[in-house]
Design a protein around this motif. Structure first.
Motif, PDB file in Angstrom:
ATOM      1  N   ASP A 116       0.828  -1.200   0.000  1.00 57.29           N
ATOM      2  CA  ASP A 116       0.000   0.000   0.000  1.00 57.29           C
ATOM      3  C   ASP A 116       0.866   1.255   0.000  1.00 57.29           C
ATOM      4  O   ASP A 116       0.527   2.239  -0.629  1.00 57.29           O
ATOM      5  CB  ASP A 116      -0.948  -0.011   1.200  1.00 57.29           C
ATOM      6  N   ARG A 117       1.991   1.224   0.690  1.00 54.51           N
ATOM      7  CA  ARG A 117       2.859   2.395   0.759  1.00 54.51           C
ATOM      8  C   ARG A 117       3.635   2.615  -0.530  1.00 54.51           C
ATOM      9  O   ARG A 117       4.199   3.671  -0.736  1.00 54.51           O
ATOM     10  CB  ARG A 117       3.826   2.264   1.932  1.00 54.51           C
ATOM     11  N   ASP A 118       3.699   1.613  -1.388  1.00 53.92           N
ATOM     12  CA  ASP A 118       4.435   1.725  -2.640  1.00 53.92           C
ATOM     13  C   ASP A 118       3.611   2.329  -3.762  1.00 53.92           C
ATOM     14  O   ASP A 118       4.127   2.567  -4.844  1.00 53.92           O
ATOM     15  CB  ASP A 118       4.930   0.347  -3.093  1.00 53.92           C
ATOM     16  N   ARG A 119       2.333   2.552  -3.510  1.00 53.69           N
ATOM     17  CA  ARG A 119       1.424   3.028  -4.549  1.00 53.69           C
ATOM     18  C   ARG A 119       0.724   4.312  -4.125  1.00 53.69           C
ATOM     19  O   ARG A 119       0.463   4.524  -2.961  1.00 53.69           O
ATOM     20  CB  ARG A 119       0.374   1.969  -4.851  1.00 53.69           C
ATOM     21  N   ILE A 120       0.389   5.131  -5.124  1.00 55.02           N
ATOM     22  CA  ILE A 120      -0.341   6.367  -4.887  1.00 55.02           C
ATOM     23  C   ILE A 120      -1.738   6.205  -5.463  1.00 55.02           C
ATOM     24  O   ILE A 120      -1.897   5.898  -6.647  1.00 55.02           O
ATOM     25  CB  ILE A 120       0.362   7.563  -5.561  1.00 55.02           C
ATOM     26  N   ASN A 121      -2.744   6.400  -4.638  1.00 54.70           N
ATOM     27  CA  ASN A 121      -4.129   6.330  -5.091  1.00 54.70           C
ATOM     28  C   ASN A 121      -4.664   7.759  -5.171  1.00 54.70           C
ATOM     29  O   ASN A 121      -4.996   8.366  -4.147  1.00 54.70           O
ATOM     30  CB  ASN A 121      -4.966   5.490  -4.128  1.00 54.70           C
ATOM     31  N   VAL A 122      -4.758   8.289  -6.392  1.00 55.71           N
ATOM     32  CA  VAL A 122      -5.196   9.677  -6.553  1.00 55.71           C
ATOM     33  C   VAL A 122      -6.700   9.840  -6.351  1.00 55.71           C
ATOM     34  O   VAL A 122      -7.203  10.964  -6.392  1.00 55.71           O
ATOM     35  CB  VAL A 122      -4.764  10.258  -7.917  1.00 55.71           C
ATOM     36  N   ARG A 123      -7.404   8.749  -6.086  1.00 57.29           N
ATOM     37  CA  ARG A 123      -8.844   8.833  -5.800  1.00 57.29           C
ATOM     38  C   ARG A 123      -9.125   9.053  -4.320  1.00 57.29           C
ATOM     39  O   ARG A 123     -10.271   9.245  -3.928  1.00 57.29           O
ATOM     40  CB  ARG A 123      -9.537   7.567  -6.280  1.00 57.29           C
ATOM     41  N   GLU A 124      -8.083   8.989  -3.501  1.00 54.77           N
ATOM     42  CA  GLU A 124      -8.230   9.208  -2.057  1.00 54.77           C
ATOM     43  C   GLU A 124      -7.637  10.576  -1.706  1.00 54.77           C
ATOM     44  O   GLU A 124      -6.443  10.811  -1.898  1.00 54.77           O
ATOM     45  CB  GLU A 124      -7.500   8.120  -1.267  1.00 54.77           C
ATOM     46  N   ASN A 125      -8.478  11.469  -1.221  1.00 51.28           N
ATOM     47  CA  ASN A 125      -8.038  12.837  -0.920  1.00 51.28           C
ATOM     48  C   ASN A 125      -6.866  12.879   0.056  1.00 51.28           C
ATOM     49  O   ASN A 125      -5.952  13.688  -0.104  1.00 51.28           O
ATOM     50  CB  ASN A 125      -9.194  13.677  -0.377  1.00 51.28           C
ATOM     51  N   TYR A 126      -6.884  12.021   1.079  1.00 50.42           N
ATOM     52  CA  TYR A 126      -5.792  12.052   2.052  1.00 50.42           C
ATOM     53  C   TYR A 126      -4.465  11.638   1.418  1.00 50.42           C
ATOM     54  O   TYR A 126      -3.409  12.138   1.799  1.00 50.42           O
ATOM     55  CB  TYR A 126      -6.106  11.185   3.285  1.00 50.42           C
ATOM     56  N   GLU A 127      -4.503  10.751   0.415  1.00 55.54           N
ATOM     57  CA  GLU A 127      -3.269  10.373  -0.265  1.00 55.54           C
ATOM     58  C   GLU A 127      -2.783  11.495  -1.177  1.00 55.54           C
ATOM     59  O   GLU A 127      -1.585  11.766  -1.247  1.00 55.54           O
ATOM     60  CB  GLU A 127      -3.452   9.078  -1.065  1.00 55.54           C
ATOM     61  N   VAL A 128      -3.699  12.142  -1.868  1.00 53.50           N
ATOM     62  CA  VAL A 128      -3.320  13.280  -2.718  1.00 53.50           C
ATOM     63  C   VAL A 128      -2.688  14.367  -1.855  1.00 53.50           C
ATOM     64  O   VAL A 128      -1.633  14.915  -2.208  1.00 53.50           O
ATOM     65  CB  VAL A 128      -4.536  13.827  -3.500  1.00 53.50           C
ATOM     66  N   THR A 129      -3.286  14.658  -0.719  1.00 52.91           N
ATOM     67  CA  THR A 129      -2.736  15.672   0.180  1.00 52.91           C
ATOM     68  C   THR A 129      -1.331  15.280   0.643  1.00 52.91           C
ATOM     69  O   THR A 129      -0.404  16.088   0.612  1.00 52.91           O
ATOM     70  CB  THR A 129      -3.655  15.872   1.402  1.00 52.91           C
ATOM     71  N   TYR A 130      -1.165  14.039   1.071  1.00 54.40           N
ATOM     72  CA  TYR A 130       0.139  13.579   1.546  1.00 54.40           C
ATOM     73  C   TYR A 130       1.193  13.689   0.443  1.00 54.40           C
ATOM     74  O   TYR A 130       2.269  14.255   0.646  1.00 54.40           O
ATOM     75  CB  TYR A 130       0.063  12.132   2.050  1.00 54.40           C
ATOM     76  N   TRP A 131       0.896  13.122  -0.729  1.00 52.27           N
ATOM     77  CA  TRP A 131       1.906  13.068  -1.783  1.00 52.27           C
ATOM     78  C   TRP A 131       2.178  14.429  -2.415  1.00 52.27           C
ATOM     79  O   TRP A 131       3.316  14.697  -2.810  1.00 52.27           O
ATOM     80  CB  TRP A 131       1.521  12.028  -2.843  1.00 52.27           C
ATOM     81  N   THR A 132       1.193  15.312  -2.492  1.00 51.74           N
ATOM     82  CA  THR A 132       1.477  16.650  -3.026  1.00 51.74           C
ATOM     83  C   THR A 132       2.390  17.409  -2.071  1.00 51.74           C
ATOM     84  O   THR A 132       3.294  18.119  -2.514  1.00 51.74           O
ATOM     85  CB  THR A 132       0.198  17.459  -3.304  1.00 51.74           C
ATOM     86  N   ASN A 133       2.188  17.243  -0.778  1.00 43.81           N
ATOM     87  CA  ASN A 133       3.083  17.874   0.196  1.00 43.81           C
ATOM     88  C   ASN A 133       4.463  17.226   0.167  1.00 43.81           C
ATOM     89  O   ASN A 133       5.484  17.926   0.224  1.00 43.81           O
ATOM     90  CB  ASN A 133       2.501  17.774   1.606  1.00 43.81           C
ATOM     91  N   ARG A 134       4.513  15.927   0.073  1.00 38.57           N
ATOM     92  CA  ARG A 134       5.792  15.201   0.066  1.00 38.57           C
ATOM     93  C   ARG A 134       6.640  15.572  -1.144  1.00 38.57           C
ATOM     94  O   ARG A 134       7.840  15.778  -1.041  1.00 38.57           O
ATOM     95  CB  ARG A 134       5.504  13.702   0.085  1.00 38.57           C
TER      96      ARG A 134
END
Length: 60
Positions: free
Chosen positions: A12-30
């Motif tokens: 799960d940590r190796d993939r980015i799910n752009v359909r989940e807002n919390y993941e988009v927020t995390y990865w855009t900040n990262r």
């Protein structure tokens, strides 16, 4: 289909799910990118973090 939040771990940590807002927020900040840049990167190279990071010129 939405992420199954009960199933976490390395895959799960190796993939980015752009359909989940919390993941988009995390990865855009990262990666210090916009949501559009992140979405375009995932559309271009797929959801694997290492591939997206390489595409964006960032470290994974």
């Amino acid at each position: 289909m939405a992420d199954d939040k009960s199933k976490t771990g390395k895959p799960d940590r190796d993939r980015i799910n752009v359909r989940e807002n919390y993941e988009v927020t995390y990865w855009t900040n990262r990666f210090d990118v916009t949501p559009e840049q992140l979405t375009n990167a995932v559309a271009s190279v797929g959801p694997m973090v290492k591939d997206v990071a390489r595409y964006l010129g960032k470290s994974a």
